[in-house]
Write a protein that holds these residues in place. Structure first.
Motif, PDB file in Angstrom:
ATOM      1  N   MET A  16       0.830  -1.209   0.000  1.00 42.02           N
ATOM      2  CA  MET A  16       0.000   0.000   0.000  1.00 42.02           C
ATOM      3  C   MET A  16       0.867   1.265   0.000  1.00 42.02           C
ATOM      4  N   HIS A  17       2.008   1.224   0.689  1.00 41.26           N
ATOM      5  CA  HIS A  17       2.905   2.376   0.692  1.00 41.26           C
ATOM      6  C   HIS A  17       3.451   2.618  -0.715  1.00 41.26           C
ATOM      7  N   PHE A  18       3.828   1.550  -1.406  1.00 39.83           N
ATOM      8  CA  PHE A  18       4.318   1.708  -2.780  1.00 39.83           C
ATOM      9  C   PHE A  18       3.209   2.192  -3.717  1.00 39.83           C
ATOM     10  N   GLN A  19       1.974   1.767  -3.475  1.00 40.15           N
ATOM     11  CA  GLN A  19       0.862   2.293  -4.273  1.00 40.15           C
ATOM     12  C   GLN A  19       0.727   3.793  -4.074  1.00 40.15           C
ATOM     13  N   SER A  20       0.875   4.254  -2.829  1.00 39.65           N
ATOM     14  CA  SER A  20       0.775   5.699  -2.588  1.00 39.65           C
ATOM     15  C   SER A  20       1.959   6.443  -3.191  1.00 39.65           C
ATOM     16  N   LEU A  21       3.148   5.836  -3.205  1.00 33.67           N
ATOM     17  CA  LEU A  21       4.307   6.455  -3.861  1.00 33.67           C
ATOM     18  C   LEU A  21       4.076   6.554  -5.368  1.00 33.67           C
ATOM     19  N   GLU A  22       3.506   5.500  -5.954  1.00 33.47           N
ATOM     20  CA  GLU A  22       3.195   5.509  -7.384  1.00 33.47           C
ATOM     21  C   GLU A  22       2.212   6.638  -7.708  1.00 33.47           C
ATOM     22  N   GLN A  23       1.181   6.766  -6.905  1.00 30.61           N
ATOM     23  CA  GLN A  23       0.182   7.814  -7.116  1.00 30.61           C
ATOM     24  C   GLN A  23       0.820   9.192  -6.963  1.00 30.61           C
ATOM     25  N   ALA A  24       1.650   9.369  -5.940  1.00 28.70           N
ATOM     26  CA  ALA A  24       2.305  10.666  -5.716  1.00 28.70           C
ATOM     27  C   ALA A  24       3.233  11.015  -6.872  1.00 28.70           C
ATOM     28  N   LEU A  25       3.975  10.025  -7.382  1.00 25.46           N
ATOM     29  CA  LEU A  25       4.873  10.281  -8.515  1.00 25.46           C
ATOM     30  C   LEU A  25       4.082  10.724  -9.742  1.00 25.46           C
ATOM     31  N   CYS A  26       2.981  10.051 -10.013  1.00 23.80           N
ATOM     32  CA  CYS A  26       2.160  10.391 -11.186  1.00 23.80           C
ATOM     33  C   CYS A  26       1.482  11.752 -11.020  1.00 23.80           C
ATOM     34  N   GLU A  27       1.094  12.099  -9.807  1.00 25.20           N
ATOM     35  CA  GLU A  27       0.459  13.398  -9.574  1.00 25.20           C
ATOM     36  C   GLU A  27       1.466  14.536  -9.638  1.00 25.20           C
ATOM     37  N   ARG A  28       2.654  14.339  -9.055  1.00 27.34           N
ATOM     38  CA  ARG A  28       3.665  15.395  -9.009  1.00 27.34           C
ATOM     39  C   ARG A  28       4.399  15.553 -10.334  1.00 27.34           C
ATOM     40  N   HIS A  29       4.513  14.459 -11.092  1.00 28.00           N
ATOM     41  CA  HIS A  29       5.275  14.471 -12.335  1.00 28.00           C
ATOM     42  C   HIS A  29       4.488  13.727 -13.420  1.00 28.00           C
ATOM     43  N   PRO A  30       3.387  14.320 -13.887  1.00 25.18           N
ATOM     44  CA  PRO A  30       2.498  13.613 -14.815  1.00 25.18           C
ATOM     45  C   PRO A  30       3.164  13.218 -16.138  1.00 25.18           C
ATOM     46  N   GLU A  31       4.258  13.863 -16.504  1.00 26.95           N
ATOM     47  CA  GLU A  31       4.933  13.496 -17.747  1.00 26.95           C
ATOM     48  C   GLU A  31       5.518  12.080 -17.694  1.00 26.95           C
ATOM     49  N   LEU A  32       5.649  11.508 -16.497  1.00 32.33           N
ATOM     50  CA  LEU A  32       6.179  10.154 -16.351  1.00 32.33           C
ATOM     51  C   LEU A  32       5.095   9.090 -16.221  1.00 32.33           C
ATOM     52  N   THR A  33       3.828   9.493 -16.161  1.00 30.20           N
ATOM     53  CA  THR A  33       2.746   8.569 -15.842  1.00 30.20           C
ATOM     54  C   THR A  33       2.763   7.301 -16.693  1.00 30.20           C
ATOM     55  N   GLY A  34       2.947   7.405 -17.982  1.00 32.86           N
ATOM     56  CA  GLY A  34       2.947   6.227 -18.849  1.00 32.86           C
ATOM     57  C   GLY A  34       4.157   5.335 -18.679  1.00 32.86           C
ATOM     58  N   ARG A  35       5.155   5.799 -17.962  1.00 32.76           N
ATOM     59  CA  ARG A  35       6.394   5.046 -17.761  1.00 32.76           C
ATOM     60  C   ARG A  35       6.472   4.388 -16.384  1.00 32.76           C
ATOM     61  N   VAL A  36       5.549   4.716 -15.486  1.00 37.47           N
ATOM     62  CA  VAL A  36       5.608   4.269 -14.090  1.00 37.47           C
ATOM     63  C   VAL A  36       4.905   2.925 -13.938  1.00 37.47           C
ATOM     64  N   GLN A  37       5.536   2.037 -13.188  1.00 33.10           N
ATOM     65  CA  GLN A  37       4.931   0.727 -12.934  1.00 33.10           C
ATOM     66  C   GLN A  37       5.280   0.275 -11.528  1.00 33.10           C
ATOM     67  N   LEU A  38       4.282  -0.205 -10.823  1.00 34.02           N
ATOM     68  CA  LEU A  38       4.490  -0.852  -9.533  1.00 34.02           C
ATOM     69  C   LEU A  38       4.774  -2.315  -9.835  1.00 34.02           C
ATOM     70  N   ALA A  39       5.945  -2.790  -9.443  1.00 31.44           N
ATOM     71  CA  ALA A  39       6.356  -4.152  -9.761  1.00 31.44           C
ATOM     72  C   ALA A  39       6.652  -4.913  -8.474  1.00 31.44           C
ATOM     73  N   ASP A  40       6.999  -6.182  -8.630  1.00 34.79           N
ATOM     74  CA  ASP A  40       7.237  -7.051  -7.493  1.00 34.79           C
ATOM     75  C   ASP A  40       8.363  -8.009  -7.850  1.00 34.79           C
ATOM     76  N   SER A  41       9.291  -8.200  -6.932  1.00 35.23           N
ATOM     77  CA  SER A  41      10.359  -9.170  -7.123  1.00 35.23           C
ATOM     78  C   SER A  41      10.491  -9.989  -5.856  1.00 35.23           C
ATOM     79  N   ARG A  42      10.205 -11.270  -5.960  1.00 33.93           N
ATOM     80  CA  ARG A  42      10.276 -12.176  -4.813  1.00 33.93           C
ATOM     81  C   ARG A  42       9.461 -11.682  -3.626  1.00 33.93           C
ATOM     82  N   GLY A  43       8.278 -11.174  -3.914  1.00 40.78           N
ATOM     83  CA  GLY A  43       7.388 -10.716  -2.854  1.00 40.78           C
ATOM     84  C   GLY A  43       7.710  -9.334  -2.310  1.00 40.78           C
TER      85      GLY A  43
END
Length: 136
Positions: A16-43
């Protein structure tokens, strides 16, 4: 055994913290929105910003010794990551991730003070920049 377990709650909290970071990044820097991805590696969740077909800049939480830290890693595999204290505010983390990703997209070095893992200019950062520019 209680349900959910402490480990499950911790994993959910991290996600959930990473989801909020993703949202904050997209809101603060919308030019990166299409490049941002929440991913997972080994949980373990991490946030990445694609800077080319297969390369990304990433934000992840890790351990250094006995301390939790934030790392911003770039696609240059032999470069040192940008290390941030675990207490770093979310806005600073997403701005630092933006600075590193934007530098890679522009083909330029990461701007100061971000290149020194600092969010504002300091005497030490000014001295390091002078040292780098002097070619020593």
């Amino acid at each position: 055994m209680s349900f959910p377990t402490g480990d499950m709650l911790a994993a959910l909290s991290r996600h959930m913290h990473f989801q909020s970071l993703e949202q904050a990044l997209c809101e603060r820097h919308p030019e990166l929105t299409g490049r941002v991805q929440l991913a997972d590696s080994r949980g373990r969740p991490f946030l990445r910003v694609a800077v080319s077909g297969k390369q990304s800049v990433g934000l992840l939480r890790s351990r250094m010794g006995h301390a939790d830290i934030w790392l911003i890693v770039d696609p240059v595999l032999d470069s040192d990551p940008s290390v941030w204290p675990v207490t770093t505010p979310d806005g600073v983390l997403v701005d630092a991730l933006h600075a590193v990703a934007s530098a890679h997209l522009a083909g330029e070095p990461v701007a100061s003070p971000w290149r020194w893992s600092e969010n504002r200019s300091s005497q030490g950062g000014v001295l390091r920049l002078r040292w780098v520019r002097s070619g020593r």
